[in-house]
Design a protein around this motif. Structure first.
Motif, short mmCIF file in Angstrom:
data_model
loop_
_atom_site.label_atom_id
_atom_site.label_comp_id
_atom_site.label_asym_id
_atom_site.label_seq_id
_atom_site.Cartn_x
_atom_site.Cartn_y
_atom_site.Cartn_z
N LEU A 69 0.82 -1.21 0.00
CA LEU A 69 0.00 0.00 0.00
C LEU A 69 0.85 1.25 0.00
O LEU A 69 0.57 2.21 -0.73
CB LEU A 69 -0.88 0.01 1.24
CG LEU A 69 -2.21 -0.68 1.11
CD1 LEU A 69 -3.07 -0.39 2.31
CD2 LEU A 69 -2.91 -0.23 -0.16
N TRP A 132 -13.08 -1.70 15.43
CA TRP A 132 -12.49 -2.92 14.82
C TRP A 132 -13.36 -4.15 15.09
O TRP A 132 -13.76 -4.85 14.15
CB TRP A 132 -11.04 -3.12 15.28
CG TRP A 132 -10.39 -4.34 14.69
CD1 TRP A 132 -10.46 -5.62 15.19
CD2 TRP A 132 -9.62 -4.43 13.49
NE1 TRP A 132 -9.77 -6.49 14.38
CE2 TRP A 132 -9.25 -5.79 13.33
CE3 TRP A 132 -9.21 -3.50 12.53
CZ2 TRP A 132 -8.47 -6.24 12.25
CZ3 TRP A 132 -8.44 -3.95 11.46
CH2 TRP A 132 -8.08 -5.30 11.32
N HIS A 201 -10.51 0.18 4.93
CA HIS A 201 -9.73 -1.03 4.64
C HIS A 201 -10.31 -2.28 5.30
O HIS A 201 -9.82 -3.38 5.06
CB HIS A 201 -8.27 -0.82 5.07
CG HIS A 201 -7.54 0.13 4.18
ND1 HIS A 201 -6.70 -0.29 3.17
CD2 HIS A 201 -7.53 1.48 4.12
CE1 HIS A 201 -6.20 0.77 2.54
NE2 HIS A 201 -6.69 1.86 3.10
N HIS A 232 -14.00 -2.31 0.09
CA HIS A 232 -13.35 -3.35 -0.71
C HIS A 232 -14.34 -4.10 -1.60
O HIS A 232 -14.00 -4.53 -2.69
CB HIS A 232 -12.68 -4.38 0.20
CG HIS A 232 -11.35 -3.96 0.76
ND1 HIS A 232 -10.30 -3.57 -0.04
CD2 HIS A 232 -10.89 -3.89 2.03
CE1 HIS A 232 -9.24 -3.29 0.72
NE2 HIS A 232 -9.58 -3.47 1.99
N VAL A 272 -8.93 -3.55 -3.30
CA VAL A 272 -7.50 -3.22 -3.36
C VAL A 272 -6.72 -4.37 -3.99
O VAL A 272 -7.10 -5.54 -3.88
CB VAL A 272 -6.96 -2.90 -1.94
CG1 VAL A 272 -6.85 -4.14 -1.08
CG2 VAL A 272 -5.62 -2.19 -2.00
N ARG A 310 -1.05 -11.06 10.83
CA ARG A 310 -0.85 -10.35 12.11
C ARG A 310 -1.62 -11.12 13.16
O ARG A 310 -2.66 -11.72 12.87
CB ARG A 310 -1.46 -8.95 12.03
CG ARG A 310 -0.65 -7.90 11.40
CD ARG A 310 -1.32 -6.52 11.54
NE ARG A 310 -2.71 -6.52 11.11
CZ ARG A 310 -3.75 -6.60 11.94
NH1 ARG A 310 -3.60 -6.67 13.25
NH2 ARG A 310 -4.97 -6.58 11.46
N PRO A 345 3.37 -12.14 13.32
CA PRO A 345 3.92 -11.05 14.12
C PRO A 345 2.85 -10.53 15.08
O PRO A 345 1.67 -10.46 14.73
CB PRO A 345 4.27 -9.98 13.08
CG PRO A 345 4.23 -10.65 11.75
CD PRO A 345 3.33 -11.83 11.88
N THR A 386 8.48 -11.17 12.66
CA THR A 386 8.31 -10.68 11.29
C THR A 386 9.41 -11.28 10.41
O THR A 386 10.57 -11.29 10.80
CB THR A 386 8.43 -9.15 11.25
OG1 THR A 386 7.50 -8.63 12.18
CG2 THR A 386 8.12 -8.60 9.88
N TYR A 396 6.26 -18.35 0.55
CA TYR A 396 4.98 -18.59 -0.16
C TYR A 396 5.22 -19.52 -1.33
O TYR A 396 4.47 -20.44 -1.60
CB TYR A 396 4.43 -17.29 -0.74
CG TYR A 396 3.80 -16.26 0.19
CD1 TYR A 396 2.93 -16.62 1.21
CD2 TYR A 396 4.05 -14.89 -0.01
CE1 TYR A 396 2.33 -15.64 2.01
CE2 TYR A 396 3.46 -13.93 0.77
CZ TYR A 396 2.60 -14.30 1.79
OH TYR A 396 2.00 -13.34 2.56
N GLY A 410 -11.45 -7.46 5.45
CA GLY A 410 -11.84 -6.49 4.43
C GLY A 410 -11.46 -7.03 3.05
O GLY A 410 -12.30 -7.20 2.16
N ASN A 412 -7.72 -8.97 2.51
CA ASN A 412 -6.67 -9.94 2.81
C ASN A 412 -5.64 -9.99 1.68
O ASN A 412 -5.83 -10.64 0.66
CB ASN A 412 -7.17 -11.35 3.13
CG ASN A 412 -6.05 -12.15 3.81
OD1 ASN A 412 -5.03 -12.42 3.18
ND2 ASN A 412 -6.23 -12.47 5.06
N LEU A 413 -4.56 -9.26 1.93
CA LEU A 413 -3.49 -9.17 0.93
C LEU A 413 -2.65 -10.43 0.86
O LEU A 413 -2.08 -10.74 -0.18
CB LEU A 413 -2.59 -7.96 1.24
CG LEU A 413 -3.29 -6.60 1.21
CD1 LEU A 413 -2.31 -5.49 1.55
CD2 LEU A 413 -3.90 -6.34 -0.17
N VAL A 414 -2.58 -11.17 1.99
CA VAL A 414 -1.77 -12.39 2.00
C VAL A 414 -2.27 -13.36 0.94
O VAL A 414 -1.48 -13.99 0.23
CB VAL A 414 -1.79 -13.03 3.41
CG1 VAL A 414 -1.18 -14.43 3.38
CG2 VAL A 414 -1.03 -12.14 4.40
#
Ligand code: GDG
Length: 527
Positions: A69, A132, A201, A232, A272, A310, A345, A386, A396, A410, A412-414
């Motif tokens: 981002l 949240w 987000h 999203h 996103v 996270r 992390p 991390t 990955y 929202g 999930n970029l992973v």
């Protein structure tokens, strides 16, 4: 067996054109259309972009930090020169007035410190203990404290007061995330007629759930000061519109548009993306990474299952470890033939719900290893650390299965990074929660209900045994989508929608404050 629901459209709902703006809305300045804006950006003389986010990646050594981002927003800022404003990440005893300004190339960074009480109430309090959990459908975890709610509005007022003098009349302001819902309203009170967009987000739940928020009506009313509100997924956008309608806030003037206090607000879905090609290249190049090589050697012939999240209760870690355990118990042939690495992390460690969770998940991972493991096999490698960006991409890539099973997310970029990192001729399989926004685009993953342990366990077994042809086919379809909907495309889509909206509206921005629009709820607890 994993169930795969119907594909959902990921097309953003574009707000309507300016010809539909009501006559009574006056414009104090002539504005550029979307294409004009792009031309003016290209010549670096168009409106300046101002990005507002809670954390600001201020460069330490002349360069900004990498991260999907940040890179995209930095790219957008660089096009016309811009300002990035937010919290410094520091809490101090007596925050000084005004912003701390620094410059890197044509980007100006402006940050402010917070007092400890402000941090506790605005960030650790209302944002992360009320907004949240409610937005992630966890009403059981909501903590309602009136002083935290007051702190949230007070700190937003302070952010607006610090930002307002830095704004030029033509600036386009893009506000990010749940920390800043009231920011536009506060800026309007200080006289801003800028075009202001907001992107959430995290998910937005339906009215039955969202209405558990304290000051629900007032928060919704505050969205009315934005010109464009983005989510999203179409489902989140729809939930939000249902909330407005249910609370009689403004009136719907067409799909994705509401007239609130004489001001038209556009609402849309802008899923996103990630920097797909860069991520794929990093993964391919990570074969030589030292951690990747050591990990590969440590696995021997075992297949790798990976989870990266996270440490957050929304990510479904407890259910995921249970599903893995169920998979091993019901598929004994796989004993000592797979390893599950969970990279997690810690985050928000000063929020009590997160402290509790740290202990619980660590105990569960230890218990699972004690129960299932053998002298020469640790089934779950649970790591609260991390991992570097390159190593993560390489891990990955060497994984046969990506386990991405949030209870609610929202986007999930992973999930997207896992797909981008795969080897085209021998890709791994993504197991994805149907409750992640990413499931709208990545519908060729094995979509699962993360609460259903046996379904998730069966999906793991299916993924590990999936024929190569099927793996390739599923991967290729998802990768194509990621190559089209990149993070850069996301930025451009949001900003061109925002820039198409005529702004400079003077009389149409009455501040949705408590006096003029009394909230049905008291802002502070009755004595
Ligand atoms: C919020 C919304 C939405 C994680 N561990 C490591 C590491 N990460 C990186 C991942 C990924 C990012 O952190 C996590 O992004 P997610 O999207 O998965 O989740 P949230 O942090 O909850 O993000 C979410 C997102 O905002 C964007 O709109 O998708 O729904 O909750 O990029 O790779 N990166 C490295 N080492 C780690 O150990 N290098």
């Amino acid at each position: 067996m994993a169930d795969i629901p119907d594909p959902a459209s990921d097309a953003p709902r574009q707000p309507v054109g300016r010809s539909e703006m009501p006559d009574r809305v006056s414009r104090s300045r002539k504005r550029a259309s979307g294409s004009e804006l792009e031309r003016r950006r290209a010549s670096a003389s168009g409106p300046r972009l101002v990005v507002v986010s809670n954390r600001v990646p201020v460069p330490k050594d002349g360069s900004t930090k990498a991260g999907g981002l940040s890179v995209a927003l930095e790219g957008a800022l660089k096009q016309s020169g811009g300002l990035w404003f937010g919290w410094s990440g520091e809490t101090v005893e007596n925050p000084s007035e005004g912003a701390r300004i620094s410059q890197a190339g044509n980007i100006t960074f402006a940050v402010m410190d917070l007092a400890k009480q402000d941090y506790d109430e605005y960030y650790a309090g209302f944002a992360n203990r009320a907004l949240w959990p409610v937005c992630h459908y966890r009403l059981d975890l909501v903590q309602i404290e009136r002083h935290e709610l007051d702190g949230y509005f007070r700190v937003n007022r302070a952010f607006a007061a610090t930002l307002a003098p830095l704004l030029r009349p033509d600036d386009i302001v893009w506000v990010h995330d749940y920390h800043f819902i009231p920011l536009a309203s506060e800026l309007r009170k200080l006289g801003s007629n800028n075009r202001i967009g907001f992107f959430l987000h995290i998910p937005w739940p339906p009215p039955d759930v969202a209405s558990a928020l304290p000051a629900y009506h007032r928060l919704l009313q505050n969205f009315g000061a934005y010109d464009l509100v983005g989510f999203h997924t179409p489902q989140d956008a729809e939930n939000f519109e249902r909330c407005l309608v249910g609370e009689n806030i403004g009136s719907s003037v067409g799909p994705g548009e509401h007239q609130i206090d004489g001001h038209r607000v556009r609402i849309g879905a802008f899923p996103v993306g990630i920097d797909t090609e860069t991520f794929a290249r990093a993964a391919a190049g990570a074969e030589r990474n030292a951690l990747v090589r050591r990990t590969r050697a440590s696995l021997g012939n075992r297949s790798l299952i990976i989870g990266v999240d996270r440490l957050d209760y929304s990510k479904g870690l407890k259910q995921r470890i249970e599903a893995f355990s169920c998979f091993i118990t019901s598929n004994p042939d796989f004993r000592n033939r797979v390893t599950y690495i969970q990279i997690t992390p810690k985050s928000r460690s000063d929020v009590p719900e997160y402290q509790r969770m740290q202990r619980e998940i660590a105990e569960q991972a230890g218990w699972t290893n004690g129960n299932l493991g053998e002298v020469d096999w640790t089934p779950v490698r649970y790591v609260n650390r991390t991992v570097g960006h390159a190593a993560l991409a390489g891990l990955y890539r060497m994984s046969r299965v990506g386990l991405v099973t949030p209870l609610r997310d929202g986007m999930n970029l992973v999930a997207k990074e896992f797909v981008a990192a795969q080897q085209p001729d021998d890709p791994g399989v993504l197991i994805l929660s149907r409750f992640a926004g990413a499931a709208h685009e990545l519908d060729c993953a094995l979509l699962v209900n993360p609460y259903d342990t046996e379904v998730c366990a069966a999906a793991i077994a299916r993924a590990l045994q999936m024929p190569l042809a099927e793996r390739r086919e599923r991967w290729a379809t998802m990768m194509k989508r990621l190559q089209v909907n990149t993070v850069e495309a996301w930025c451009q889509r949001f900003l061109s929608s925002l820039s198409r909206i005529p702004a400079g509206v003077t009389e149409a921005h009455p501040a949705p404050d408590a006096e003029r629009n009394p909230s049905p709820e008291p802002e502070t607890a009755p004595a």
